[in-house]
Design an enzyme around this catalytic site. Structure first.
Site, short mmCIF file in Angstrom:
data_model
loop_
_atom_site.label_atom_id
_atom_site.label_comp_id
_atom_site.label_asym_id
_atom_site.label_seq_id
_atom_site.Cartn_x
_atom_site.Cartn_y
_atom_site.Cartn_z
N ASP A 78 -8.77 -12.28 32.43
CA ASP A 78 -8.65 -13.54 33.16
C ASP A 78 -9.49 -13.39 34.42
O ASP A 78 -9.10 -12.70 35.36
CB ASP A 78 -7.20 -13.83 33.51
CG ASP A 78 -7.00 -15.18 34.19
OD1 ASP A 78 -7.99 -15.75 34.71
OD2 ASP A 78 -5.86 -15.66 34.24
N VAL A 79 -10.67 -14.00 34.45
CA VAL A 79 -11.61 -13.75 35.54
C VAL A 79 -11.11 -14.29 36.87
O VAL A 79 -11.68 -13.95 37.92
CB VAL A 79 -13.00 -14.33 35.22
CG1 VAL A 79 -13.60 -13.64 33.99
CG2 VAL A 79 -12.96 -15.84 35.04
N ASN A 105 -20.48 -15.78 32.23
CA ASN A 105 -20.60 -16.95 31.37
C ASN A 105 -19.29 -17.74 31.27
O ASN A 105 -19.31 -18.91 30.88
CB ASN A 105 -21.03 -16.50 29.97
CG ASN A 105 -21.02 -17.62 28.95
OD1 ASN A 105 -21.82 -18.53 29.01
ND2 ASN A 105 -20.07 -17.56 28.00
N TYR A 172 -16.66 -29.28 38.09
CA TYR A 172 -17.67 -28.51 37.36
C TYR A 172 -18.98 -28.47 38.14
O TYR A 172 -19.57 -27.41 38.34
CB TYR A 172 -17.88 -29.13 35.98
CG TYR A 172 -18.86 -28.39 35.10
CD1 TYR A 172 -18.46 -27.27 34.39
CD2 TYR A 172 -20.18 -28.82 34.98
CE1 TYR A 172 -19.35 -26.59 33.57
CE2 TYR A 172 -21.08 -28.15 34.16
CZ TYR A 172 -20.66 -27.04 33.46
OH TYR A 172 -21.56 -26.36 32.66
N LYS A 176 -20.82 -25.13 39.83
CA LYS A 176 -22.14 -24.66 39.42
C LYS A 176 -23.13 -24.68 40.58
O LYS A 176 -23.98 -23.78 40.69
CB LYS A 176 -22.65 -25.49 38.24
CG LYS A 176 -21.82 -25.34 36.97
CD LYS A 176 -21.73 -23.89 36.50
CE LYS A 176 -21.03 -23.76 35.16
NZ LYS A 176 -20.95 -22.37 34.67
#
Length: 277
Positions: A78-79, A105, A172, A176
């Site tokens: 779990d990043v 990723n 999102y 990014k």
């Protein structure tokens, strides 16, 4: 070519079939790398079984990579959890003796709704995976790479949304854009250790996640069907098609190669000319 013979690559968010993570690992497996498949492993809030790579899916991808001749390990992570990212790097090092390439990723791109309807927990989930997760994994990998003293490559999978805004995707797009800042800052700090840090910015790729975006945006933009939406996407792209996973994988392979040893801090568009800044 076997440019990565004996090298070890970790790709987070690589546990789903036909995803970008799998495409990247396939490219590196074909070029001789040891591969670490990593994904969440089990569902969590805002991350259902169809949105993440389960333990079984991770192992299926690992078996396919072994069929290509690669040595493979599967490590759930779990990043959002810094300690879990430390364990990911430690376990990969234990399996293969070190980590040479990290590809951040893991990402959530399936939460699509108007800004005014976006909840705090949805915002936190997207930022936590996409941006904080890249920070956690980069920090853990960089520490290990510096201690090992052989340099390394860190590649962040950003997006066209790292360069341009998109409606109904505030978390999102923000994550990014933030990933590009993280890339540039880390490149400055880690260059002295022989570690390059770059980002790849693909345009739309119809992975499992991409299919959800196709369905949502075809309706939002008033197209009669997903097919009509995709036809329009093809027409507006100078190269006449959306992106493929192999396009992103090829960019990662170049950035990880010796040919790109003097390239760092870059945000490379892989968009068929759709994005040019």
């Amino acid at each position: 070519m076997r440019r990565f013979e004996g090298k070890t690559i970790i790709v987070t968010g690589s546990g789903r079939a036909k995803g970008l993570g799998q495409a990247i690992l396939q490219r590196f497996a074909d070029e001789g790398a040891n591969c670490v498949v990593s994904d969440l492993g089990k569902p969590a809030e805002h991350m259902g079984a169809s949105d993440i790579g389960t333990t079984d899916e991770m192992e299926a991808i690992a078996e396919e990579l072994r069929g290509r001749g690669a040595k493979v390990a599967t490590i759930a992570c779990d990043v959002r959890d810094g300690a879990a990212c430390d364990r990911l790097i430690a376990e990969a090092t234990g399996a293969f003796g070190g980590v040479d390439i990290l590809v951040n990723n893991a990402g959530i791109g399936y939460i699509m709704k108007p800004l005014l309807d976006t909840s705090d927990s949805e915002w936190d989930a997207v930022i936590g995976v996409n941006l904080t997760g890249a920070f956690h994994c980069t920090r853990a990998a960089a520490r290990a790479m510096i201690e090992r003293g052989k340099g390394g490559r860190i590649i962040n999978i950003a997006s066209q949304a790292a360069k341009s805004g998109f409606p109904h995707m505030a978390p999102y797009t923000s994550s990014k854009h933030g990933m590009i800042g993280l890339t540039r800052s880390n490149a400055i700090e880690l260059g002295a250790h022989g570690i390059t840090v770059n980002a790849v910015c693909p345009n739309h790729v119809t992975t499992g996640l991409g299919a959800k975006q196709n369905d949502y945006f075809s309706k939002l933009l008033g197209f009669d069907s997903v097919e009509a939406y995709l036809d329009n996407m093809k027409r507006k792209n100078p190269m006449g098609r959306p992106g493929l996973g192999s396009d992103t994988a090829a960019a990662c392979a170049w950035l990880a190669s010796d040919d790109a040893f003097y390239v760092t801090g870059e945000a490379l568009n892989v968009s068929g000319g759709e994005e040019m800044h």
